[in-house]
Write an enzyme that holds these catalytic residues in place. Sequence first.
Site, PDB file in Angstrom:
ATOM      1  N   ALA A 288      14.440  -8.262  -3.556  1.00 55.02           N
ATOM      2  CA  ALA A 288      14.894  -7.917  -4.912  1.00 55.02           C
ATOM      3  C   ALA A 288      14.518  -6.481  -5.262  1.00 55.02           C
ATOM      4  CB  ALA A 288      14.223  -8.851  -5.916  1.00 55.02           C
TER       5      ALA A 288
ATOM      6  N   HIS B 242       0.833  -1.207   0.000  1.00 57.78           N
ATOM      7  CA  HIS B 242       0.000   0.000   0.000  1.00 57.78           C
ATOM      8  C   HIS B 242       0.869   1.261   0.000  1.00 57.78           C
ATOM      9  CE1 HIS B 242      -3.928  -2.003   0.994  1.00 57.78           C
ATOM     10  NE2 HIS B 242      -3.075  -2.971   1.230  1.00 57.78           N
TER      11      HIS B 242
ATOM     12  N   GLN C  92      12.592  -5.373  -7.422  1.00 60.70           N
ATOM     13  CA  GLN C  92      11.687  -6.167  -8.270  1.00 60.70           C
ATOM     14  C   GLN C  92      11.383  -5.553  -9.635  1.00 60.70           C
ATOM     15  OE1 GLN C  92       8.588  -8.638  -6.569  1.00 60.70           O
ATOM     16  NE2 GLN C  92       7.078  -7.600  -7.837  1.00 60.70           N
TER      17      GLN C  92
ATOM     18  N   ASP D  34      -5.470   5.956   1.735  1.00 59.31           N
ATOM     19  CA  ASP D  34      -5.679   4.570   1.339  1.00 59.31           C
ATOM     20  C   ASP D  34      -7.145   4.236   1.648  1.00 59.31           C
ATOM     21  OD1 ASP D  34      -4.033   1.788   0.913  1.00 59.31           O
ATOM     22  OD2 ASP D  34      -5.810   1.504   2.168  1.00 59.31           O
TER      23      ASP D  34
HETATM   24  N1  UDP Z   1       8.837  -6.215  -3.785  1.00 61.04           N
HETATM   25  C1  UDP Z   1      10.150  -5.866  -4.018  1.00 61.04           C
HETATM   26  N2  UDP Z   1      11.118  -6.815  -3.843  1.00 61.04           N
HETATM   27  C2  UDP Z   1      10.843  -8.094  -3.471  1.00 61.04           C
HETATM   28  C3  UDP Z   1       9.489  -8.452  -3.258  1.00 61.04           C
HETATM   29  C4  UDP Z   1       8.515  -7.484  -3.436  1.00 61.04           C
HETATM   30  O1  UDP Z   1      10.463  -4.715  -4.360  1.00 61.04           O
HETATM   31  O2  UDP Z   1      11.776  -8.871  -3.311  1.00 61.04           O
HETATM   32  C5  UDP Z   1       7.810  -5.190  -3.960  1.00 61.04           C
HETATM   33  C6  UDP Z   1       7.048  -5.404  -5.248  1.00 61.04           C
HETATM   34  O3  UDP Z   1       7.727  -4.752  -6.309  1.00 61.04           O
HETATM   35  C7  UDP Z   1       5.689  -4.806  -4.932  1.00 61.04           C
HETATM   36  C8  UDP Z   1       5.543  -4.959  -3.435  1.00 61.04           C
HETATM   37  O4  UDP Z   1       6.843  -5.270  -2.921  1.00 61.04           O
HETATM   38  O5  UDP Z   1       5.673  -3.425  -5.283  1.00 61.04           O
HETATM   39  C9  UDP Z   1       4.621  -6.095  -3.053  1.00 61.04           C
HETATM   40  O6  UDP Z   1       3.313  -5.720  -3.295  1.00 61.04           O
HETATM   41  P1  UDP Z   1       2.225  -6.766  -3.778  1.00 61.04           P
HETATM   42  O7  UDP Z   1       0.944  -6.033  -3.944  1.00 61.04           O
HETATM   43  O8  UDP Z   1       2.705  -7.506  -4.958  1.00 61.04           O
HETATM   44  O9  UDP Z   1       2.148  -7.834  -2.629  1.00 61.04           O
HETATM   45  P2  UDP Z   1       1.982  -7.734  -1.030  1.00 61.04           P
HETATM   46  O10 UDP Z   1       3.358  -7.635  -0.492  1.00 61.04           O
HETATM   47  O11 UDP Z   1       1.138  -6.535  -0.724  1.00 61.04           O
HETATM   48  O12 UDP Z   1       1.324  -9.031  -0.699  1.00 61.04           O
END
Ligand code: UDP
Length: 481
Positions: free
Chosen positions: A362, A32, A364, A138
């Site tokens: 990561a 979020h 990501q 939010d």
């Molecule tokens: N993320 C990241 N590196 C990682 C794992 C996740 O930067 O190793 C980031 C990903 O890019 C995303 C967020 O964490 O922006 C995860 O949000 P998502 O809605 O996919 O899942 P949640 O963590 O809320 O279940």
Amino acid sequence: MASVDGATRRGGGDGSSRRRRVLVFPLPFQGHINPMLQLAGALHGRRGGGGGELSVTVLHTRFNAIDPSRYPELAFAEVPDGIPPDVAANGNIVDIIVALNVAMDGGESSPSFRDVLASVVAADDEGRKPRASCLIIDGNLMAAQKAAAELGLPTLVLRTGSAACLRCYLAYPALLQKGYLPPKESQLYEPVEELPPLRVRDLYYTSNANQELVRKVLGWIAETARNSNGVVINTFDELEPAELERIQRELDGDGVAIVLAAGPLHKLSPMNAGGSLHLRPDRSCIEWLDTQATGSVLYVSFGSLASLDSNEFLEVAWGLESSGQPFLWVVRPDLVKGLDKPSLPDGFERAVEGRGKVIKWAPQQEVLAHHAVGGFWTHSGWNSMLESVSEGVPMICKPQFADQMLNTRYLEAVWAVGFELVGKLERGEIKKAIKRLMVEKEGAEIRERAKELKKKMDQCLESSGSSQIAINRLVNYIISL
Ligand code: UDP
């Protein structure tokens, strides 16, 4: 940067602009916070057609606090969260959302949320900081909307999930009344007539949560959207046209002034808001990816919250090993339930040497954009899915809770850019799924569709594309307040 509707970035207008200040308040969880900071980045320094220029102040809680030094462009203000230490330590999202709203809505915290908000909203005496013109919250923060209303401050809502997910929330009371929920084993594959293409098993549901609290929170979410001046959704027109149209119609009826599909926000923000709250992204994986063949690597990550039990963890490890495919696997320290630091099984590292890399967190978005990455095994969090769609990377999905089943259903049945790994996690099934996506003909077809979908998204991001128009409308709307 001149663009449609007259909204521009800082430096493009005349010096006579009226300055406007926007407050943004994310729910304090990774999935979020990231999109809210991206929205802040997309708004900061923007000028509207009438000449006003925006600055952004981010409200944040002590729980999962954001580090302001990482975002020097933005101003920050801490607000009291009133989350009891045992609730914070337990980490259950629903409990935390309830505690946060109760505390903000006249709870015991001192000073009160409303008083702190009033001081953040106010202009400073030196005239450097104008009074805030609106608060973007939010969708889970109903009590913040109530406090803002008492101060005469308009609110907009950022929905960090899909448009389909918001439709599901708006329909939730009717779904309960019709007996779809809680889902019955015998009805899991029956269609939900009100929300095609969803089936009962795809509806928003978290089995291990207190269902009464979940109902309460989803009711708040719907009410907060309906009571807002506008709803901004992190999606794009071409991805969910029918869902957006339905929401628009429904919220129009509630008097919501604007409903905007302004995503994917990470592509619209000049600011990088992808880092972890607690972990540093391990950039060594980019150098490692540089050594791998184009399209060969499966990236595996289950987001910031989803977890595995010890047996599932073993099955994932040996499934990756037996697939023979290069992989980059994010193993967060809290990935395995009940462990602080999961250990990889004996012999695993030797078996995958040179072919598999394991990291704690990561970068990501950069990983998904890397030429070596040909597939993403995801838990179907909305941010992860959008980030993958944005790079044309096809997916294997293993959803766990909340909106993850719903996201998976759209991915498989509507966009056809991936498939679900159904059933218990088992190494043989994992190997088959990886081969299906990364090696087989079906995978190549899925990849082609993922590339086509990326092209549609690219069009939405062009200067006259729908997402840019949505951001410009938002800027002009805020300036008009
Ligand atoms: N993320 C990241 N590196 C990682 C794992 C996740 O930067 O190793 C980031 C990903 O890019 C995303 C967020 O964490 O922006 C995860 O949000 P998502 O809605 O996919 O899942 P949640 O963590 O809320 O279940």
